[in-house]
Design a protein around this motif. Structure first.
Motif, PDB file in Angstrom:
ATOM      1  N   LEU A  72      48.364  44.800  47.941  1.00 31.64           N
ATOM      2  CA  LEU A  72      49.424  45.797  47.797  1.00 31.64           C
ATOM      3  C   LEU A  72      49.013  47.131  48.411  1.00 31.64           C
ATOM      4  CD1 LEU A  72      50.638  45.005  44.174  1.00 31.64           C
ATOM      5  CD2 LEU A  72      51.987  44.802  46.275  1.00 31.64           C
ATOM      6  N   CYS A  73      47.737  47.508  48.237  1.00 31.35           N
ATOM      7  CA  CYS A  73      47.253  48.741  48.861  1.00 31.35           C
ATOM      8  C   CYS A  73      47.354  48.658  50.375  1.00 31.35           C
ATOM      9  CB  CYS A  73      45.812  49.017  48.448  1.00 31.35           C
ATOM     10  SG  CYS A  73      45.609  49.488  46.720  1.00 31.35           S
ATOM     11  N   THR A  74      46.923  47.526  50.920  1.00 26.51           N
ATOM     12  CA  THR A  74      46.979  47.330  52.371  1.00 26.51           C
ATOM     13  C   THR A  74      48.425  47.372  52.857  1.00 26.51           C
ATOM     14  OG1 THR A  74      44.961  45.984  52.309  1.00 26.51           O
ATOM     15  CG2 THR A  74      46.365  45.765  54.257  1.00 26.51           C
ATOM     16  N   GLY A  75      49.321  46.741  52.091  1.00 28.27           N
ATOM     17  CA  GLY A  75      50.735  46.751  52.452  1.00 28.27           C
ATOM     18  C   GLY A  75      51.366  48.131  52.417  1.00 28.27           C
ATOM     19  N   ASN A  76      50.725  49.035  51.663  1.00 23.64           N
ATOM     20  CA  ASN A  76      51.202  50.415  51.596  1.00 23.64           C
ATOM     21  C   ASN A  76      50.377  51.357  52.471  1.00 23.64           C
ATOM     22  OD1 ASN A  76      53.426  51.010  49.345  1.00 23.64           O
ATOM     23  ND2 ASN A  76      52.188  49.265  48.682  1.00 23.64           N
ATOM     24  N   GLY A  77      49.616  50.772  53.385  1.00 25.41           N
ATOM     25  CA  GLY A  77      48.913  51.559  54.387  1.00 25.41           C
ATOM     26  C   GLY A  77      47.585  52.157  53.950  1.00 25.41           C
ATOM     27  N   TYR A  78      47.035  51.679  52.825  1.00 28.75           N
ATOM     28  CA  TYR A  78      45.756  52.232  52.357  1.00 28.75           C
ATOM     29  C   TYR A  78      44.710  51.126  52.356  1.00 28.75           C
ATOM     30  CZ  TYR A  78      42.341  54.968  49.776  1.00 28.75           C
ATOM     31  OH  TYR A  78      41.201  55.646  49.423  1.00 28.75           O
ATOM     32  N   SER A  79      43.595  51.362  53.044  1.00 22.36           N
ATOM     33  CA  SER A  79      42.523  50.374  53.106  1.00 22.36           C
ATOM     34  C   SER A  79      41.510  50.664  52.002  1.00 22.36           C
ATOM     35  CB  SER A  79      41.840  50.429  54.478  1.00 22.36           C
ATOM     36  OG  SER A  79      40.772  49.509  54.545  1.00 22.36           O
ATOM     37  N   PHE A  80      41.581  49.902  50.935  1.00 24.51           N
ATOM     38  CA  PHE A  80      40.713  50.119  49.784  1.00 24.51           C
ATOM     39  C   PHE A  80      39.422  49.338  49.961  1.00 24.51           C
ATOM     40  CE2 PHE A  80      41.946  52.074  45.664  1.00 24.51           C
ATOM     41  CZ  PHE A  80      40.688  52.083  45.074  1.00 24.51           C
ATOM     42  N   GLY A  81      38.294  50.014  49.807  1.00 28.42           N
ATOM     43  CA  GLY A  81      36.994  49.353  49.913  1.00 28.42           C
ATOM     44  C   GLY A  81      36.510  48.834  48.571  1.00 28.42           C
ATOM     45  N   MET A  82      35.571  47.899  48.627  1.00 30.68           N
ATOM     46  CA  MET A  82      35.042  47.275  47.419  1.00 30.68           C
ATOM     47  C   MET A  82      33.537  47.389  47.314  1.00 30.68           C
ATOM     48  SD  MET A  82      36.588  43.720  46.090  1.00 30.68           S
ATOM     49  CE  MET A  82      35.430  43.854  44.716  1.00 30.68           C
ATOM     50  N   THR A  83      33.078  47.527  46.077  1.00 31.76           N
ATOM     51  CA  THR A  83      31.697  47.208  45.723  1.00 31.76           C
ATOM     52  C   THR A  83      31.723  45.772  45.224  1.00 31.76           C
ATOM     53  OG1 THR A  83      31.144  49.467  45.065  1.00 31.76           O
ATOM     54  CG2 THR A  83      29.797  47.711  44.151  1.00 31.76           C
ATOM     55  N   PHE A  84      31.058  44.894  45.936  1.00 31.47           N
ATOM     56  CA  PHE A  84      31.034  43.478  45.570  1.00 31.47           C
ATOM     57  C   PHE A  84      29.798  43.236  44.728  1.00 31.47           C
ATOM     58  CE2 PHE A  84      29.926  39.041  46.104  1.00 31.47           C
ATOM     59  CZ  PHE A  84      31.140  38.380  46.136  1.00 31.47           C
ATOM     60  N   ASP A  85      29.995  42.982  43.429  1.00 29.97           N
ATOM     61  CA  ASP A  85      28.869  42.663  42.556  1.00 29.97           C
ATOM     62  C   ASP A  85      28.711  41.150  42.516  1.00 29.97           C
ATOM     63  OD1 ASP A  85      27.362  41.968  40.107  1.00 29.97           O
ATOM     64  OD2 ASP A  85      27.374  44.142  39.773  1.00 29.97           O
ATOM     65  N   MET A  86      27.649  40.666  43.128  1.00 29.27           N
ATOM     66  CA  MET A  86      27.497  39.226  43.287  1.00 29.27           C
ATOM     67  C   MET A  86      27.244  38.507  41.966  1.00 29.27           C
ATOM     68  SD  MET A  86      23.726  38.797  45.093  1.00 29.27           S
ATOM     69  CE  MET A  86      24.256  39.442  46.668  1.00 29.27           C
ATOM     70  N   GLY A  87      26.760  39.210  40.959  1.00 34.23           N
ATOM     71  CA  GLY A  87      26.485  38.574  39.681  1.00 34.23           C
ATOM     72  C   GLY A  87      27.623  38.624  38.697  1.00 34.23           C
ATOM     73  N   ASN A  88      28.425  39.691  38.733  1.00 35.43           N
ATOM     74  CA  ASN A  88      29.453  39.889  37.708  1.00 35.43           C
ATOM     75  C   ASN A  88      30.510  38.798  37.669  1.00 35.43           C
ATOM     76  OD1 ASN A  88      28.278  42.193  36.723  1.00 35.43           O
ATOM     77  ND2 ASN A  88      29.747  43.613  37.631  1.00 35.43           N
ATOM     78  N   TRP A  89      30.729  38.124  38.787  1.00 37.28           N
ATOM     79  CA  TRP A  89      31.732  37.052  38.800  1.00 37.28           C
ATOM     80  C   TRP A  89      31.412  35.983  37.763  1.00 37.28           C
ATOM     81  CZ3 TRP A  89      35.782  38.640  41.252  1.00 37.28           C
ATOM     82  CH2 TRP A  89      35.653  39.458  42.378  1.00 37.28           C
ATOM     83  N   ARG A  90      30.140  35.789  37.481  1.00 33.60           N
ATOM     84  CA  ARG A  90      29.741  34.732  36.549  1.00 33.60           C
ATOM     85  C   ARG A  90      30.324  34.975  35.145  1.00 33.60           C
ATOM     86  NH1 ARG A  90      24.796  32.249  37.244  1.00 33.60           N
ATOM     87  NH2 ARG A  90      25.260  31.291  35.223  1.00 33.60           N
ATOM     88  N   TRP A  91      30.528  36.229  34.776  1.00 29.92           N
ATOM     89  CA  TRP A  91      31.048  36.526  33.443  1.00 29.92           C
ATOM     90  C   TRP A  91      32.482  36.025  33.250  1.00 29.92           C
ATOM     91  CZ3 TRP A  91      26.605  38.787  34.707  1.00 29.92           C
ATOM     92  CH2 TRP A  91      25.717  39.138  33.676  1.00 29.92           C
ATOM     93  N   GLN A  92      33.182  35.823  34.372  1.00 32.05           N
ATOM     94  CA  GLN A  92      34.548  35.308  34.309  1.00 32.05           C
ATOM     95  C   GLN A  92      34.646  33.879  34.847  1.00 32.05           C
ATOM     96  OE1 GLN A  92      36.961  36.833  32.695  1.00 32.05           O
ATOM     97  NE2 GLN A  92      35.561  38.541  32.265  1.00 32.05           N
ATOM     98  N   GLY A  93      33.503  33.247  35.077  1.00 34.10           N
ATOM     99  CA  GLY A  93      33.491  31.863  35.532  1.00 34.10           C
ATOM    100  C   GLY A  93      34.013  31.667  36.937  1.00 34.10           C
TER     101      GLY A  93
END
Length: 247
Positions: A147-168
């Motif tokens: 949605l941000c991209t569709g509204n012309g804003y390029s939002f960057g991410m901090t990708f936490d490689m471990g945190n995904w495990r908490w949500q399976g």
């Protein structure tokens, strides 16, 4: 050289609250790291952020300012007060990025209010996948970024490689999906310790984190966000900085 930062939390909450972020700066600089991730949740009382920023710059480091705030509060609305507070602090310390999490975003959230604010913000905001139900699942993050991209804003991410495990969630699926948005990577391993997930150091022979980094641009900024423990913390930090810089 690949820029490797050290998250202050890697030294443990007790130590950081006792000695303060400023005392970490010489050790982080001597380890060969490129910067320090400042953790707001580890402040013990009022902070002289301008002085901390000057010390970081004097040591030729840069900083990321991590605040335990969510873009969207429990009511689904953009939490402007919290983000403005963190933004002001990040600007004082001279941070390159302000890192926050998504929070309770939904189709009913006022995305435009957030994007109007970010269009004039002095510090770039990066969205991190955290360990919560609202901020750590892949689908809401993908929807928000689209949605941000569709509204012309390029939002960057901090990708936490471990945190995904908490949500399976499979970290490799997340890396493939989110790669175009990733500007900064939190590096850590995760181990199941009697039914409780905990962050652990990465090791050279662990192929999975090499694979995750391969989805992102070569030399992407990354941070140690696992426990650094030992009698010589500078040497331990130096060893892991070199390891992360080598991949």
């Amino acid at each position: 050289m690949t820029p490797v930062l050290v998250a202050a939390s890697a030294y443990g909450a007790d130590l950081v609250r006792r000695v303060g972020h400023a005392d970490l700066v010489p050790m982080v600089a001597a380890s060969g790291a490129a910067g320090l991730e400042i953790r707001r949740e580890l402040f013990d009382g009022p902070q002289d952020l301008a002085a901390l920023g000057a010390l970081i710059a004097q040591r030729k480091l840069f900083s990321v300012y991590s605040a335990p705030f969510e873009l969207f509060g429990a009511d689904g609305k953009f939490d402007r007060a919290a983000i403005e507070l963190a933004m002001g602090e990040a600007e004082q310390v001279g941070a390159r990025y302000l890192k926050v999490s998504l929070g309770h975003f939904s189709a009913a959230s006022d995305l435009q209010a957030l994007l109007r604010y970010l269009s004039t913000a002095p510090v770039e905001v990066l969205l991190e996948n955290d360990q919560t139900e609202q901020g750590g699942r892949l689908e809401p993050i993908v929807s928000f970024l689209a949605l941000c991209t569709g509204n012309g804003y390029s939002f960057g991410m901090t990708f936490d490689m471990g945190n995904w495990r908490w949500q399976g969630i499979d970290p490799e699926l997340a890396a493939r999906t989110l790669a175009p948005h990733v500007r900064y990577v939190h590096c850590k391993g995760v181990r199941d310790d009697q039914g409780k997930l905990k962050a652990v150091p990465l090791e050279a022979q662990d192929a999975y984190w090499h694979q995750l980094l391969s989805y992102f641009p070569k030399g992407i900024q990354r941070a140690i966000e696992f426990p650094l423990v030992g009698s010589d913390l500078e040497e331990v930090t130096r060893r892991y900085v070199a390891l992360l810089a080598s991949v």
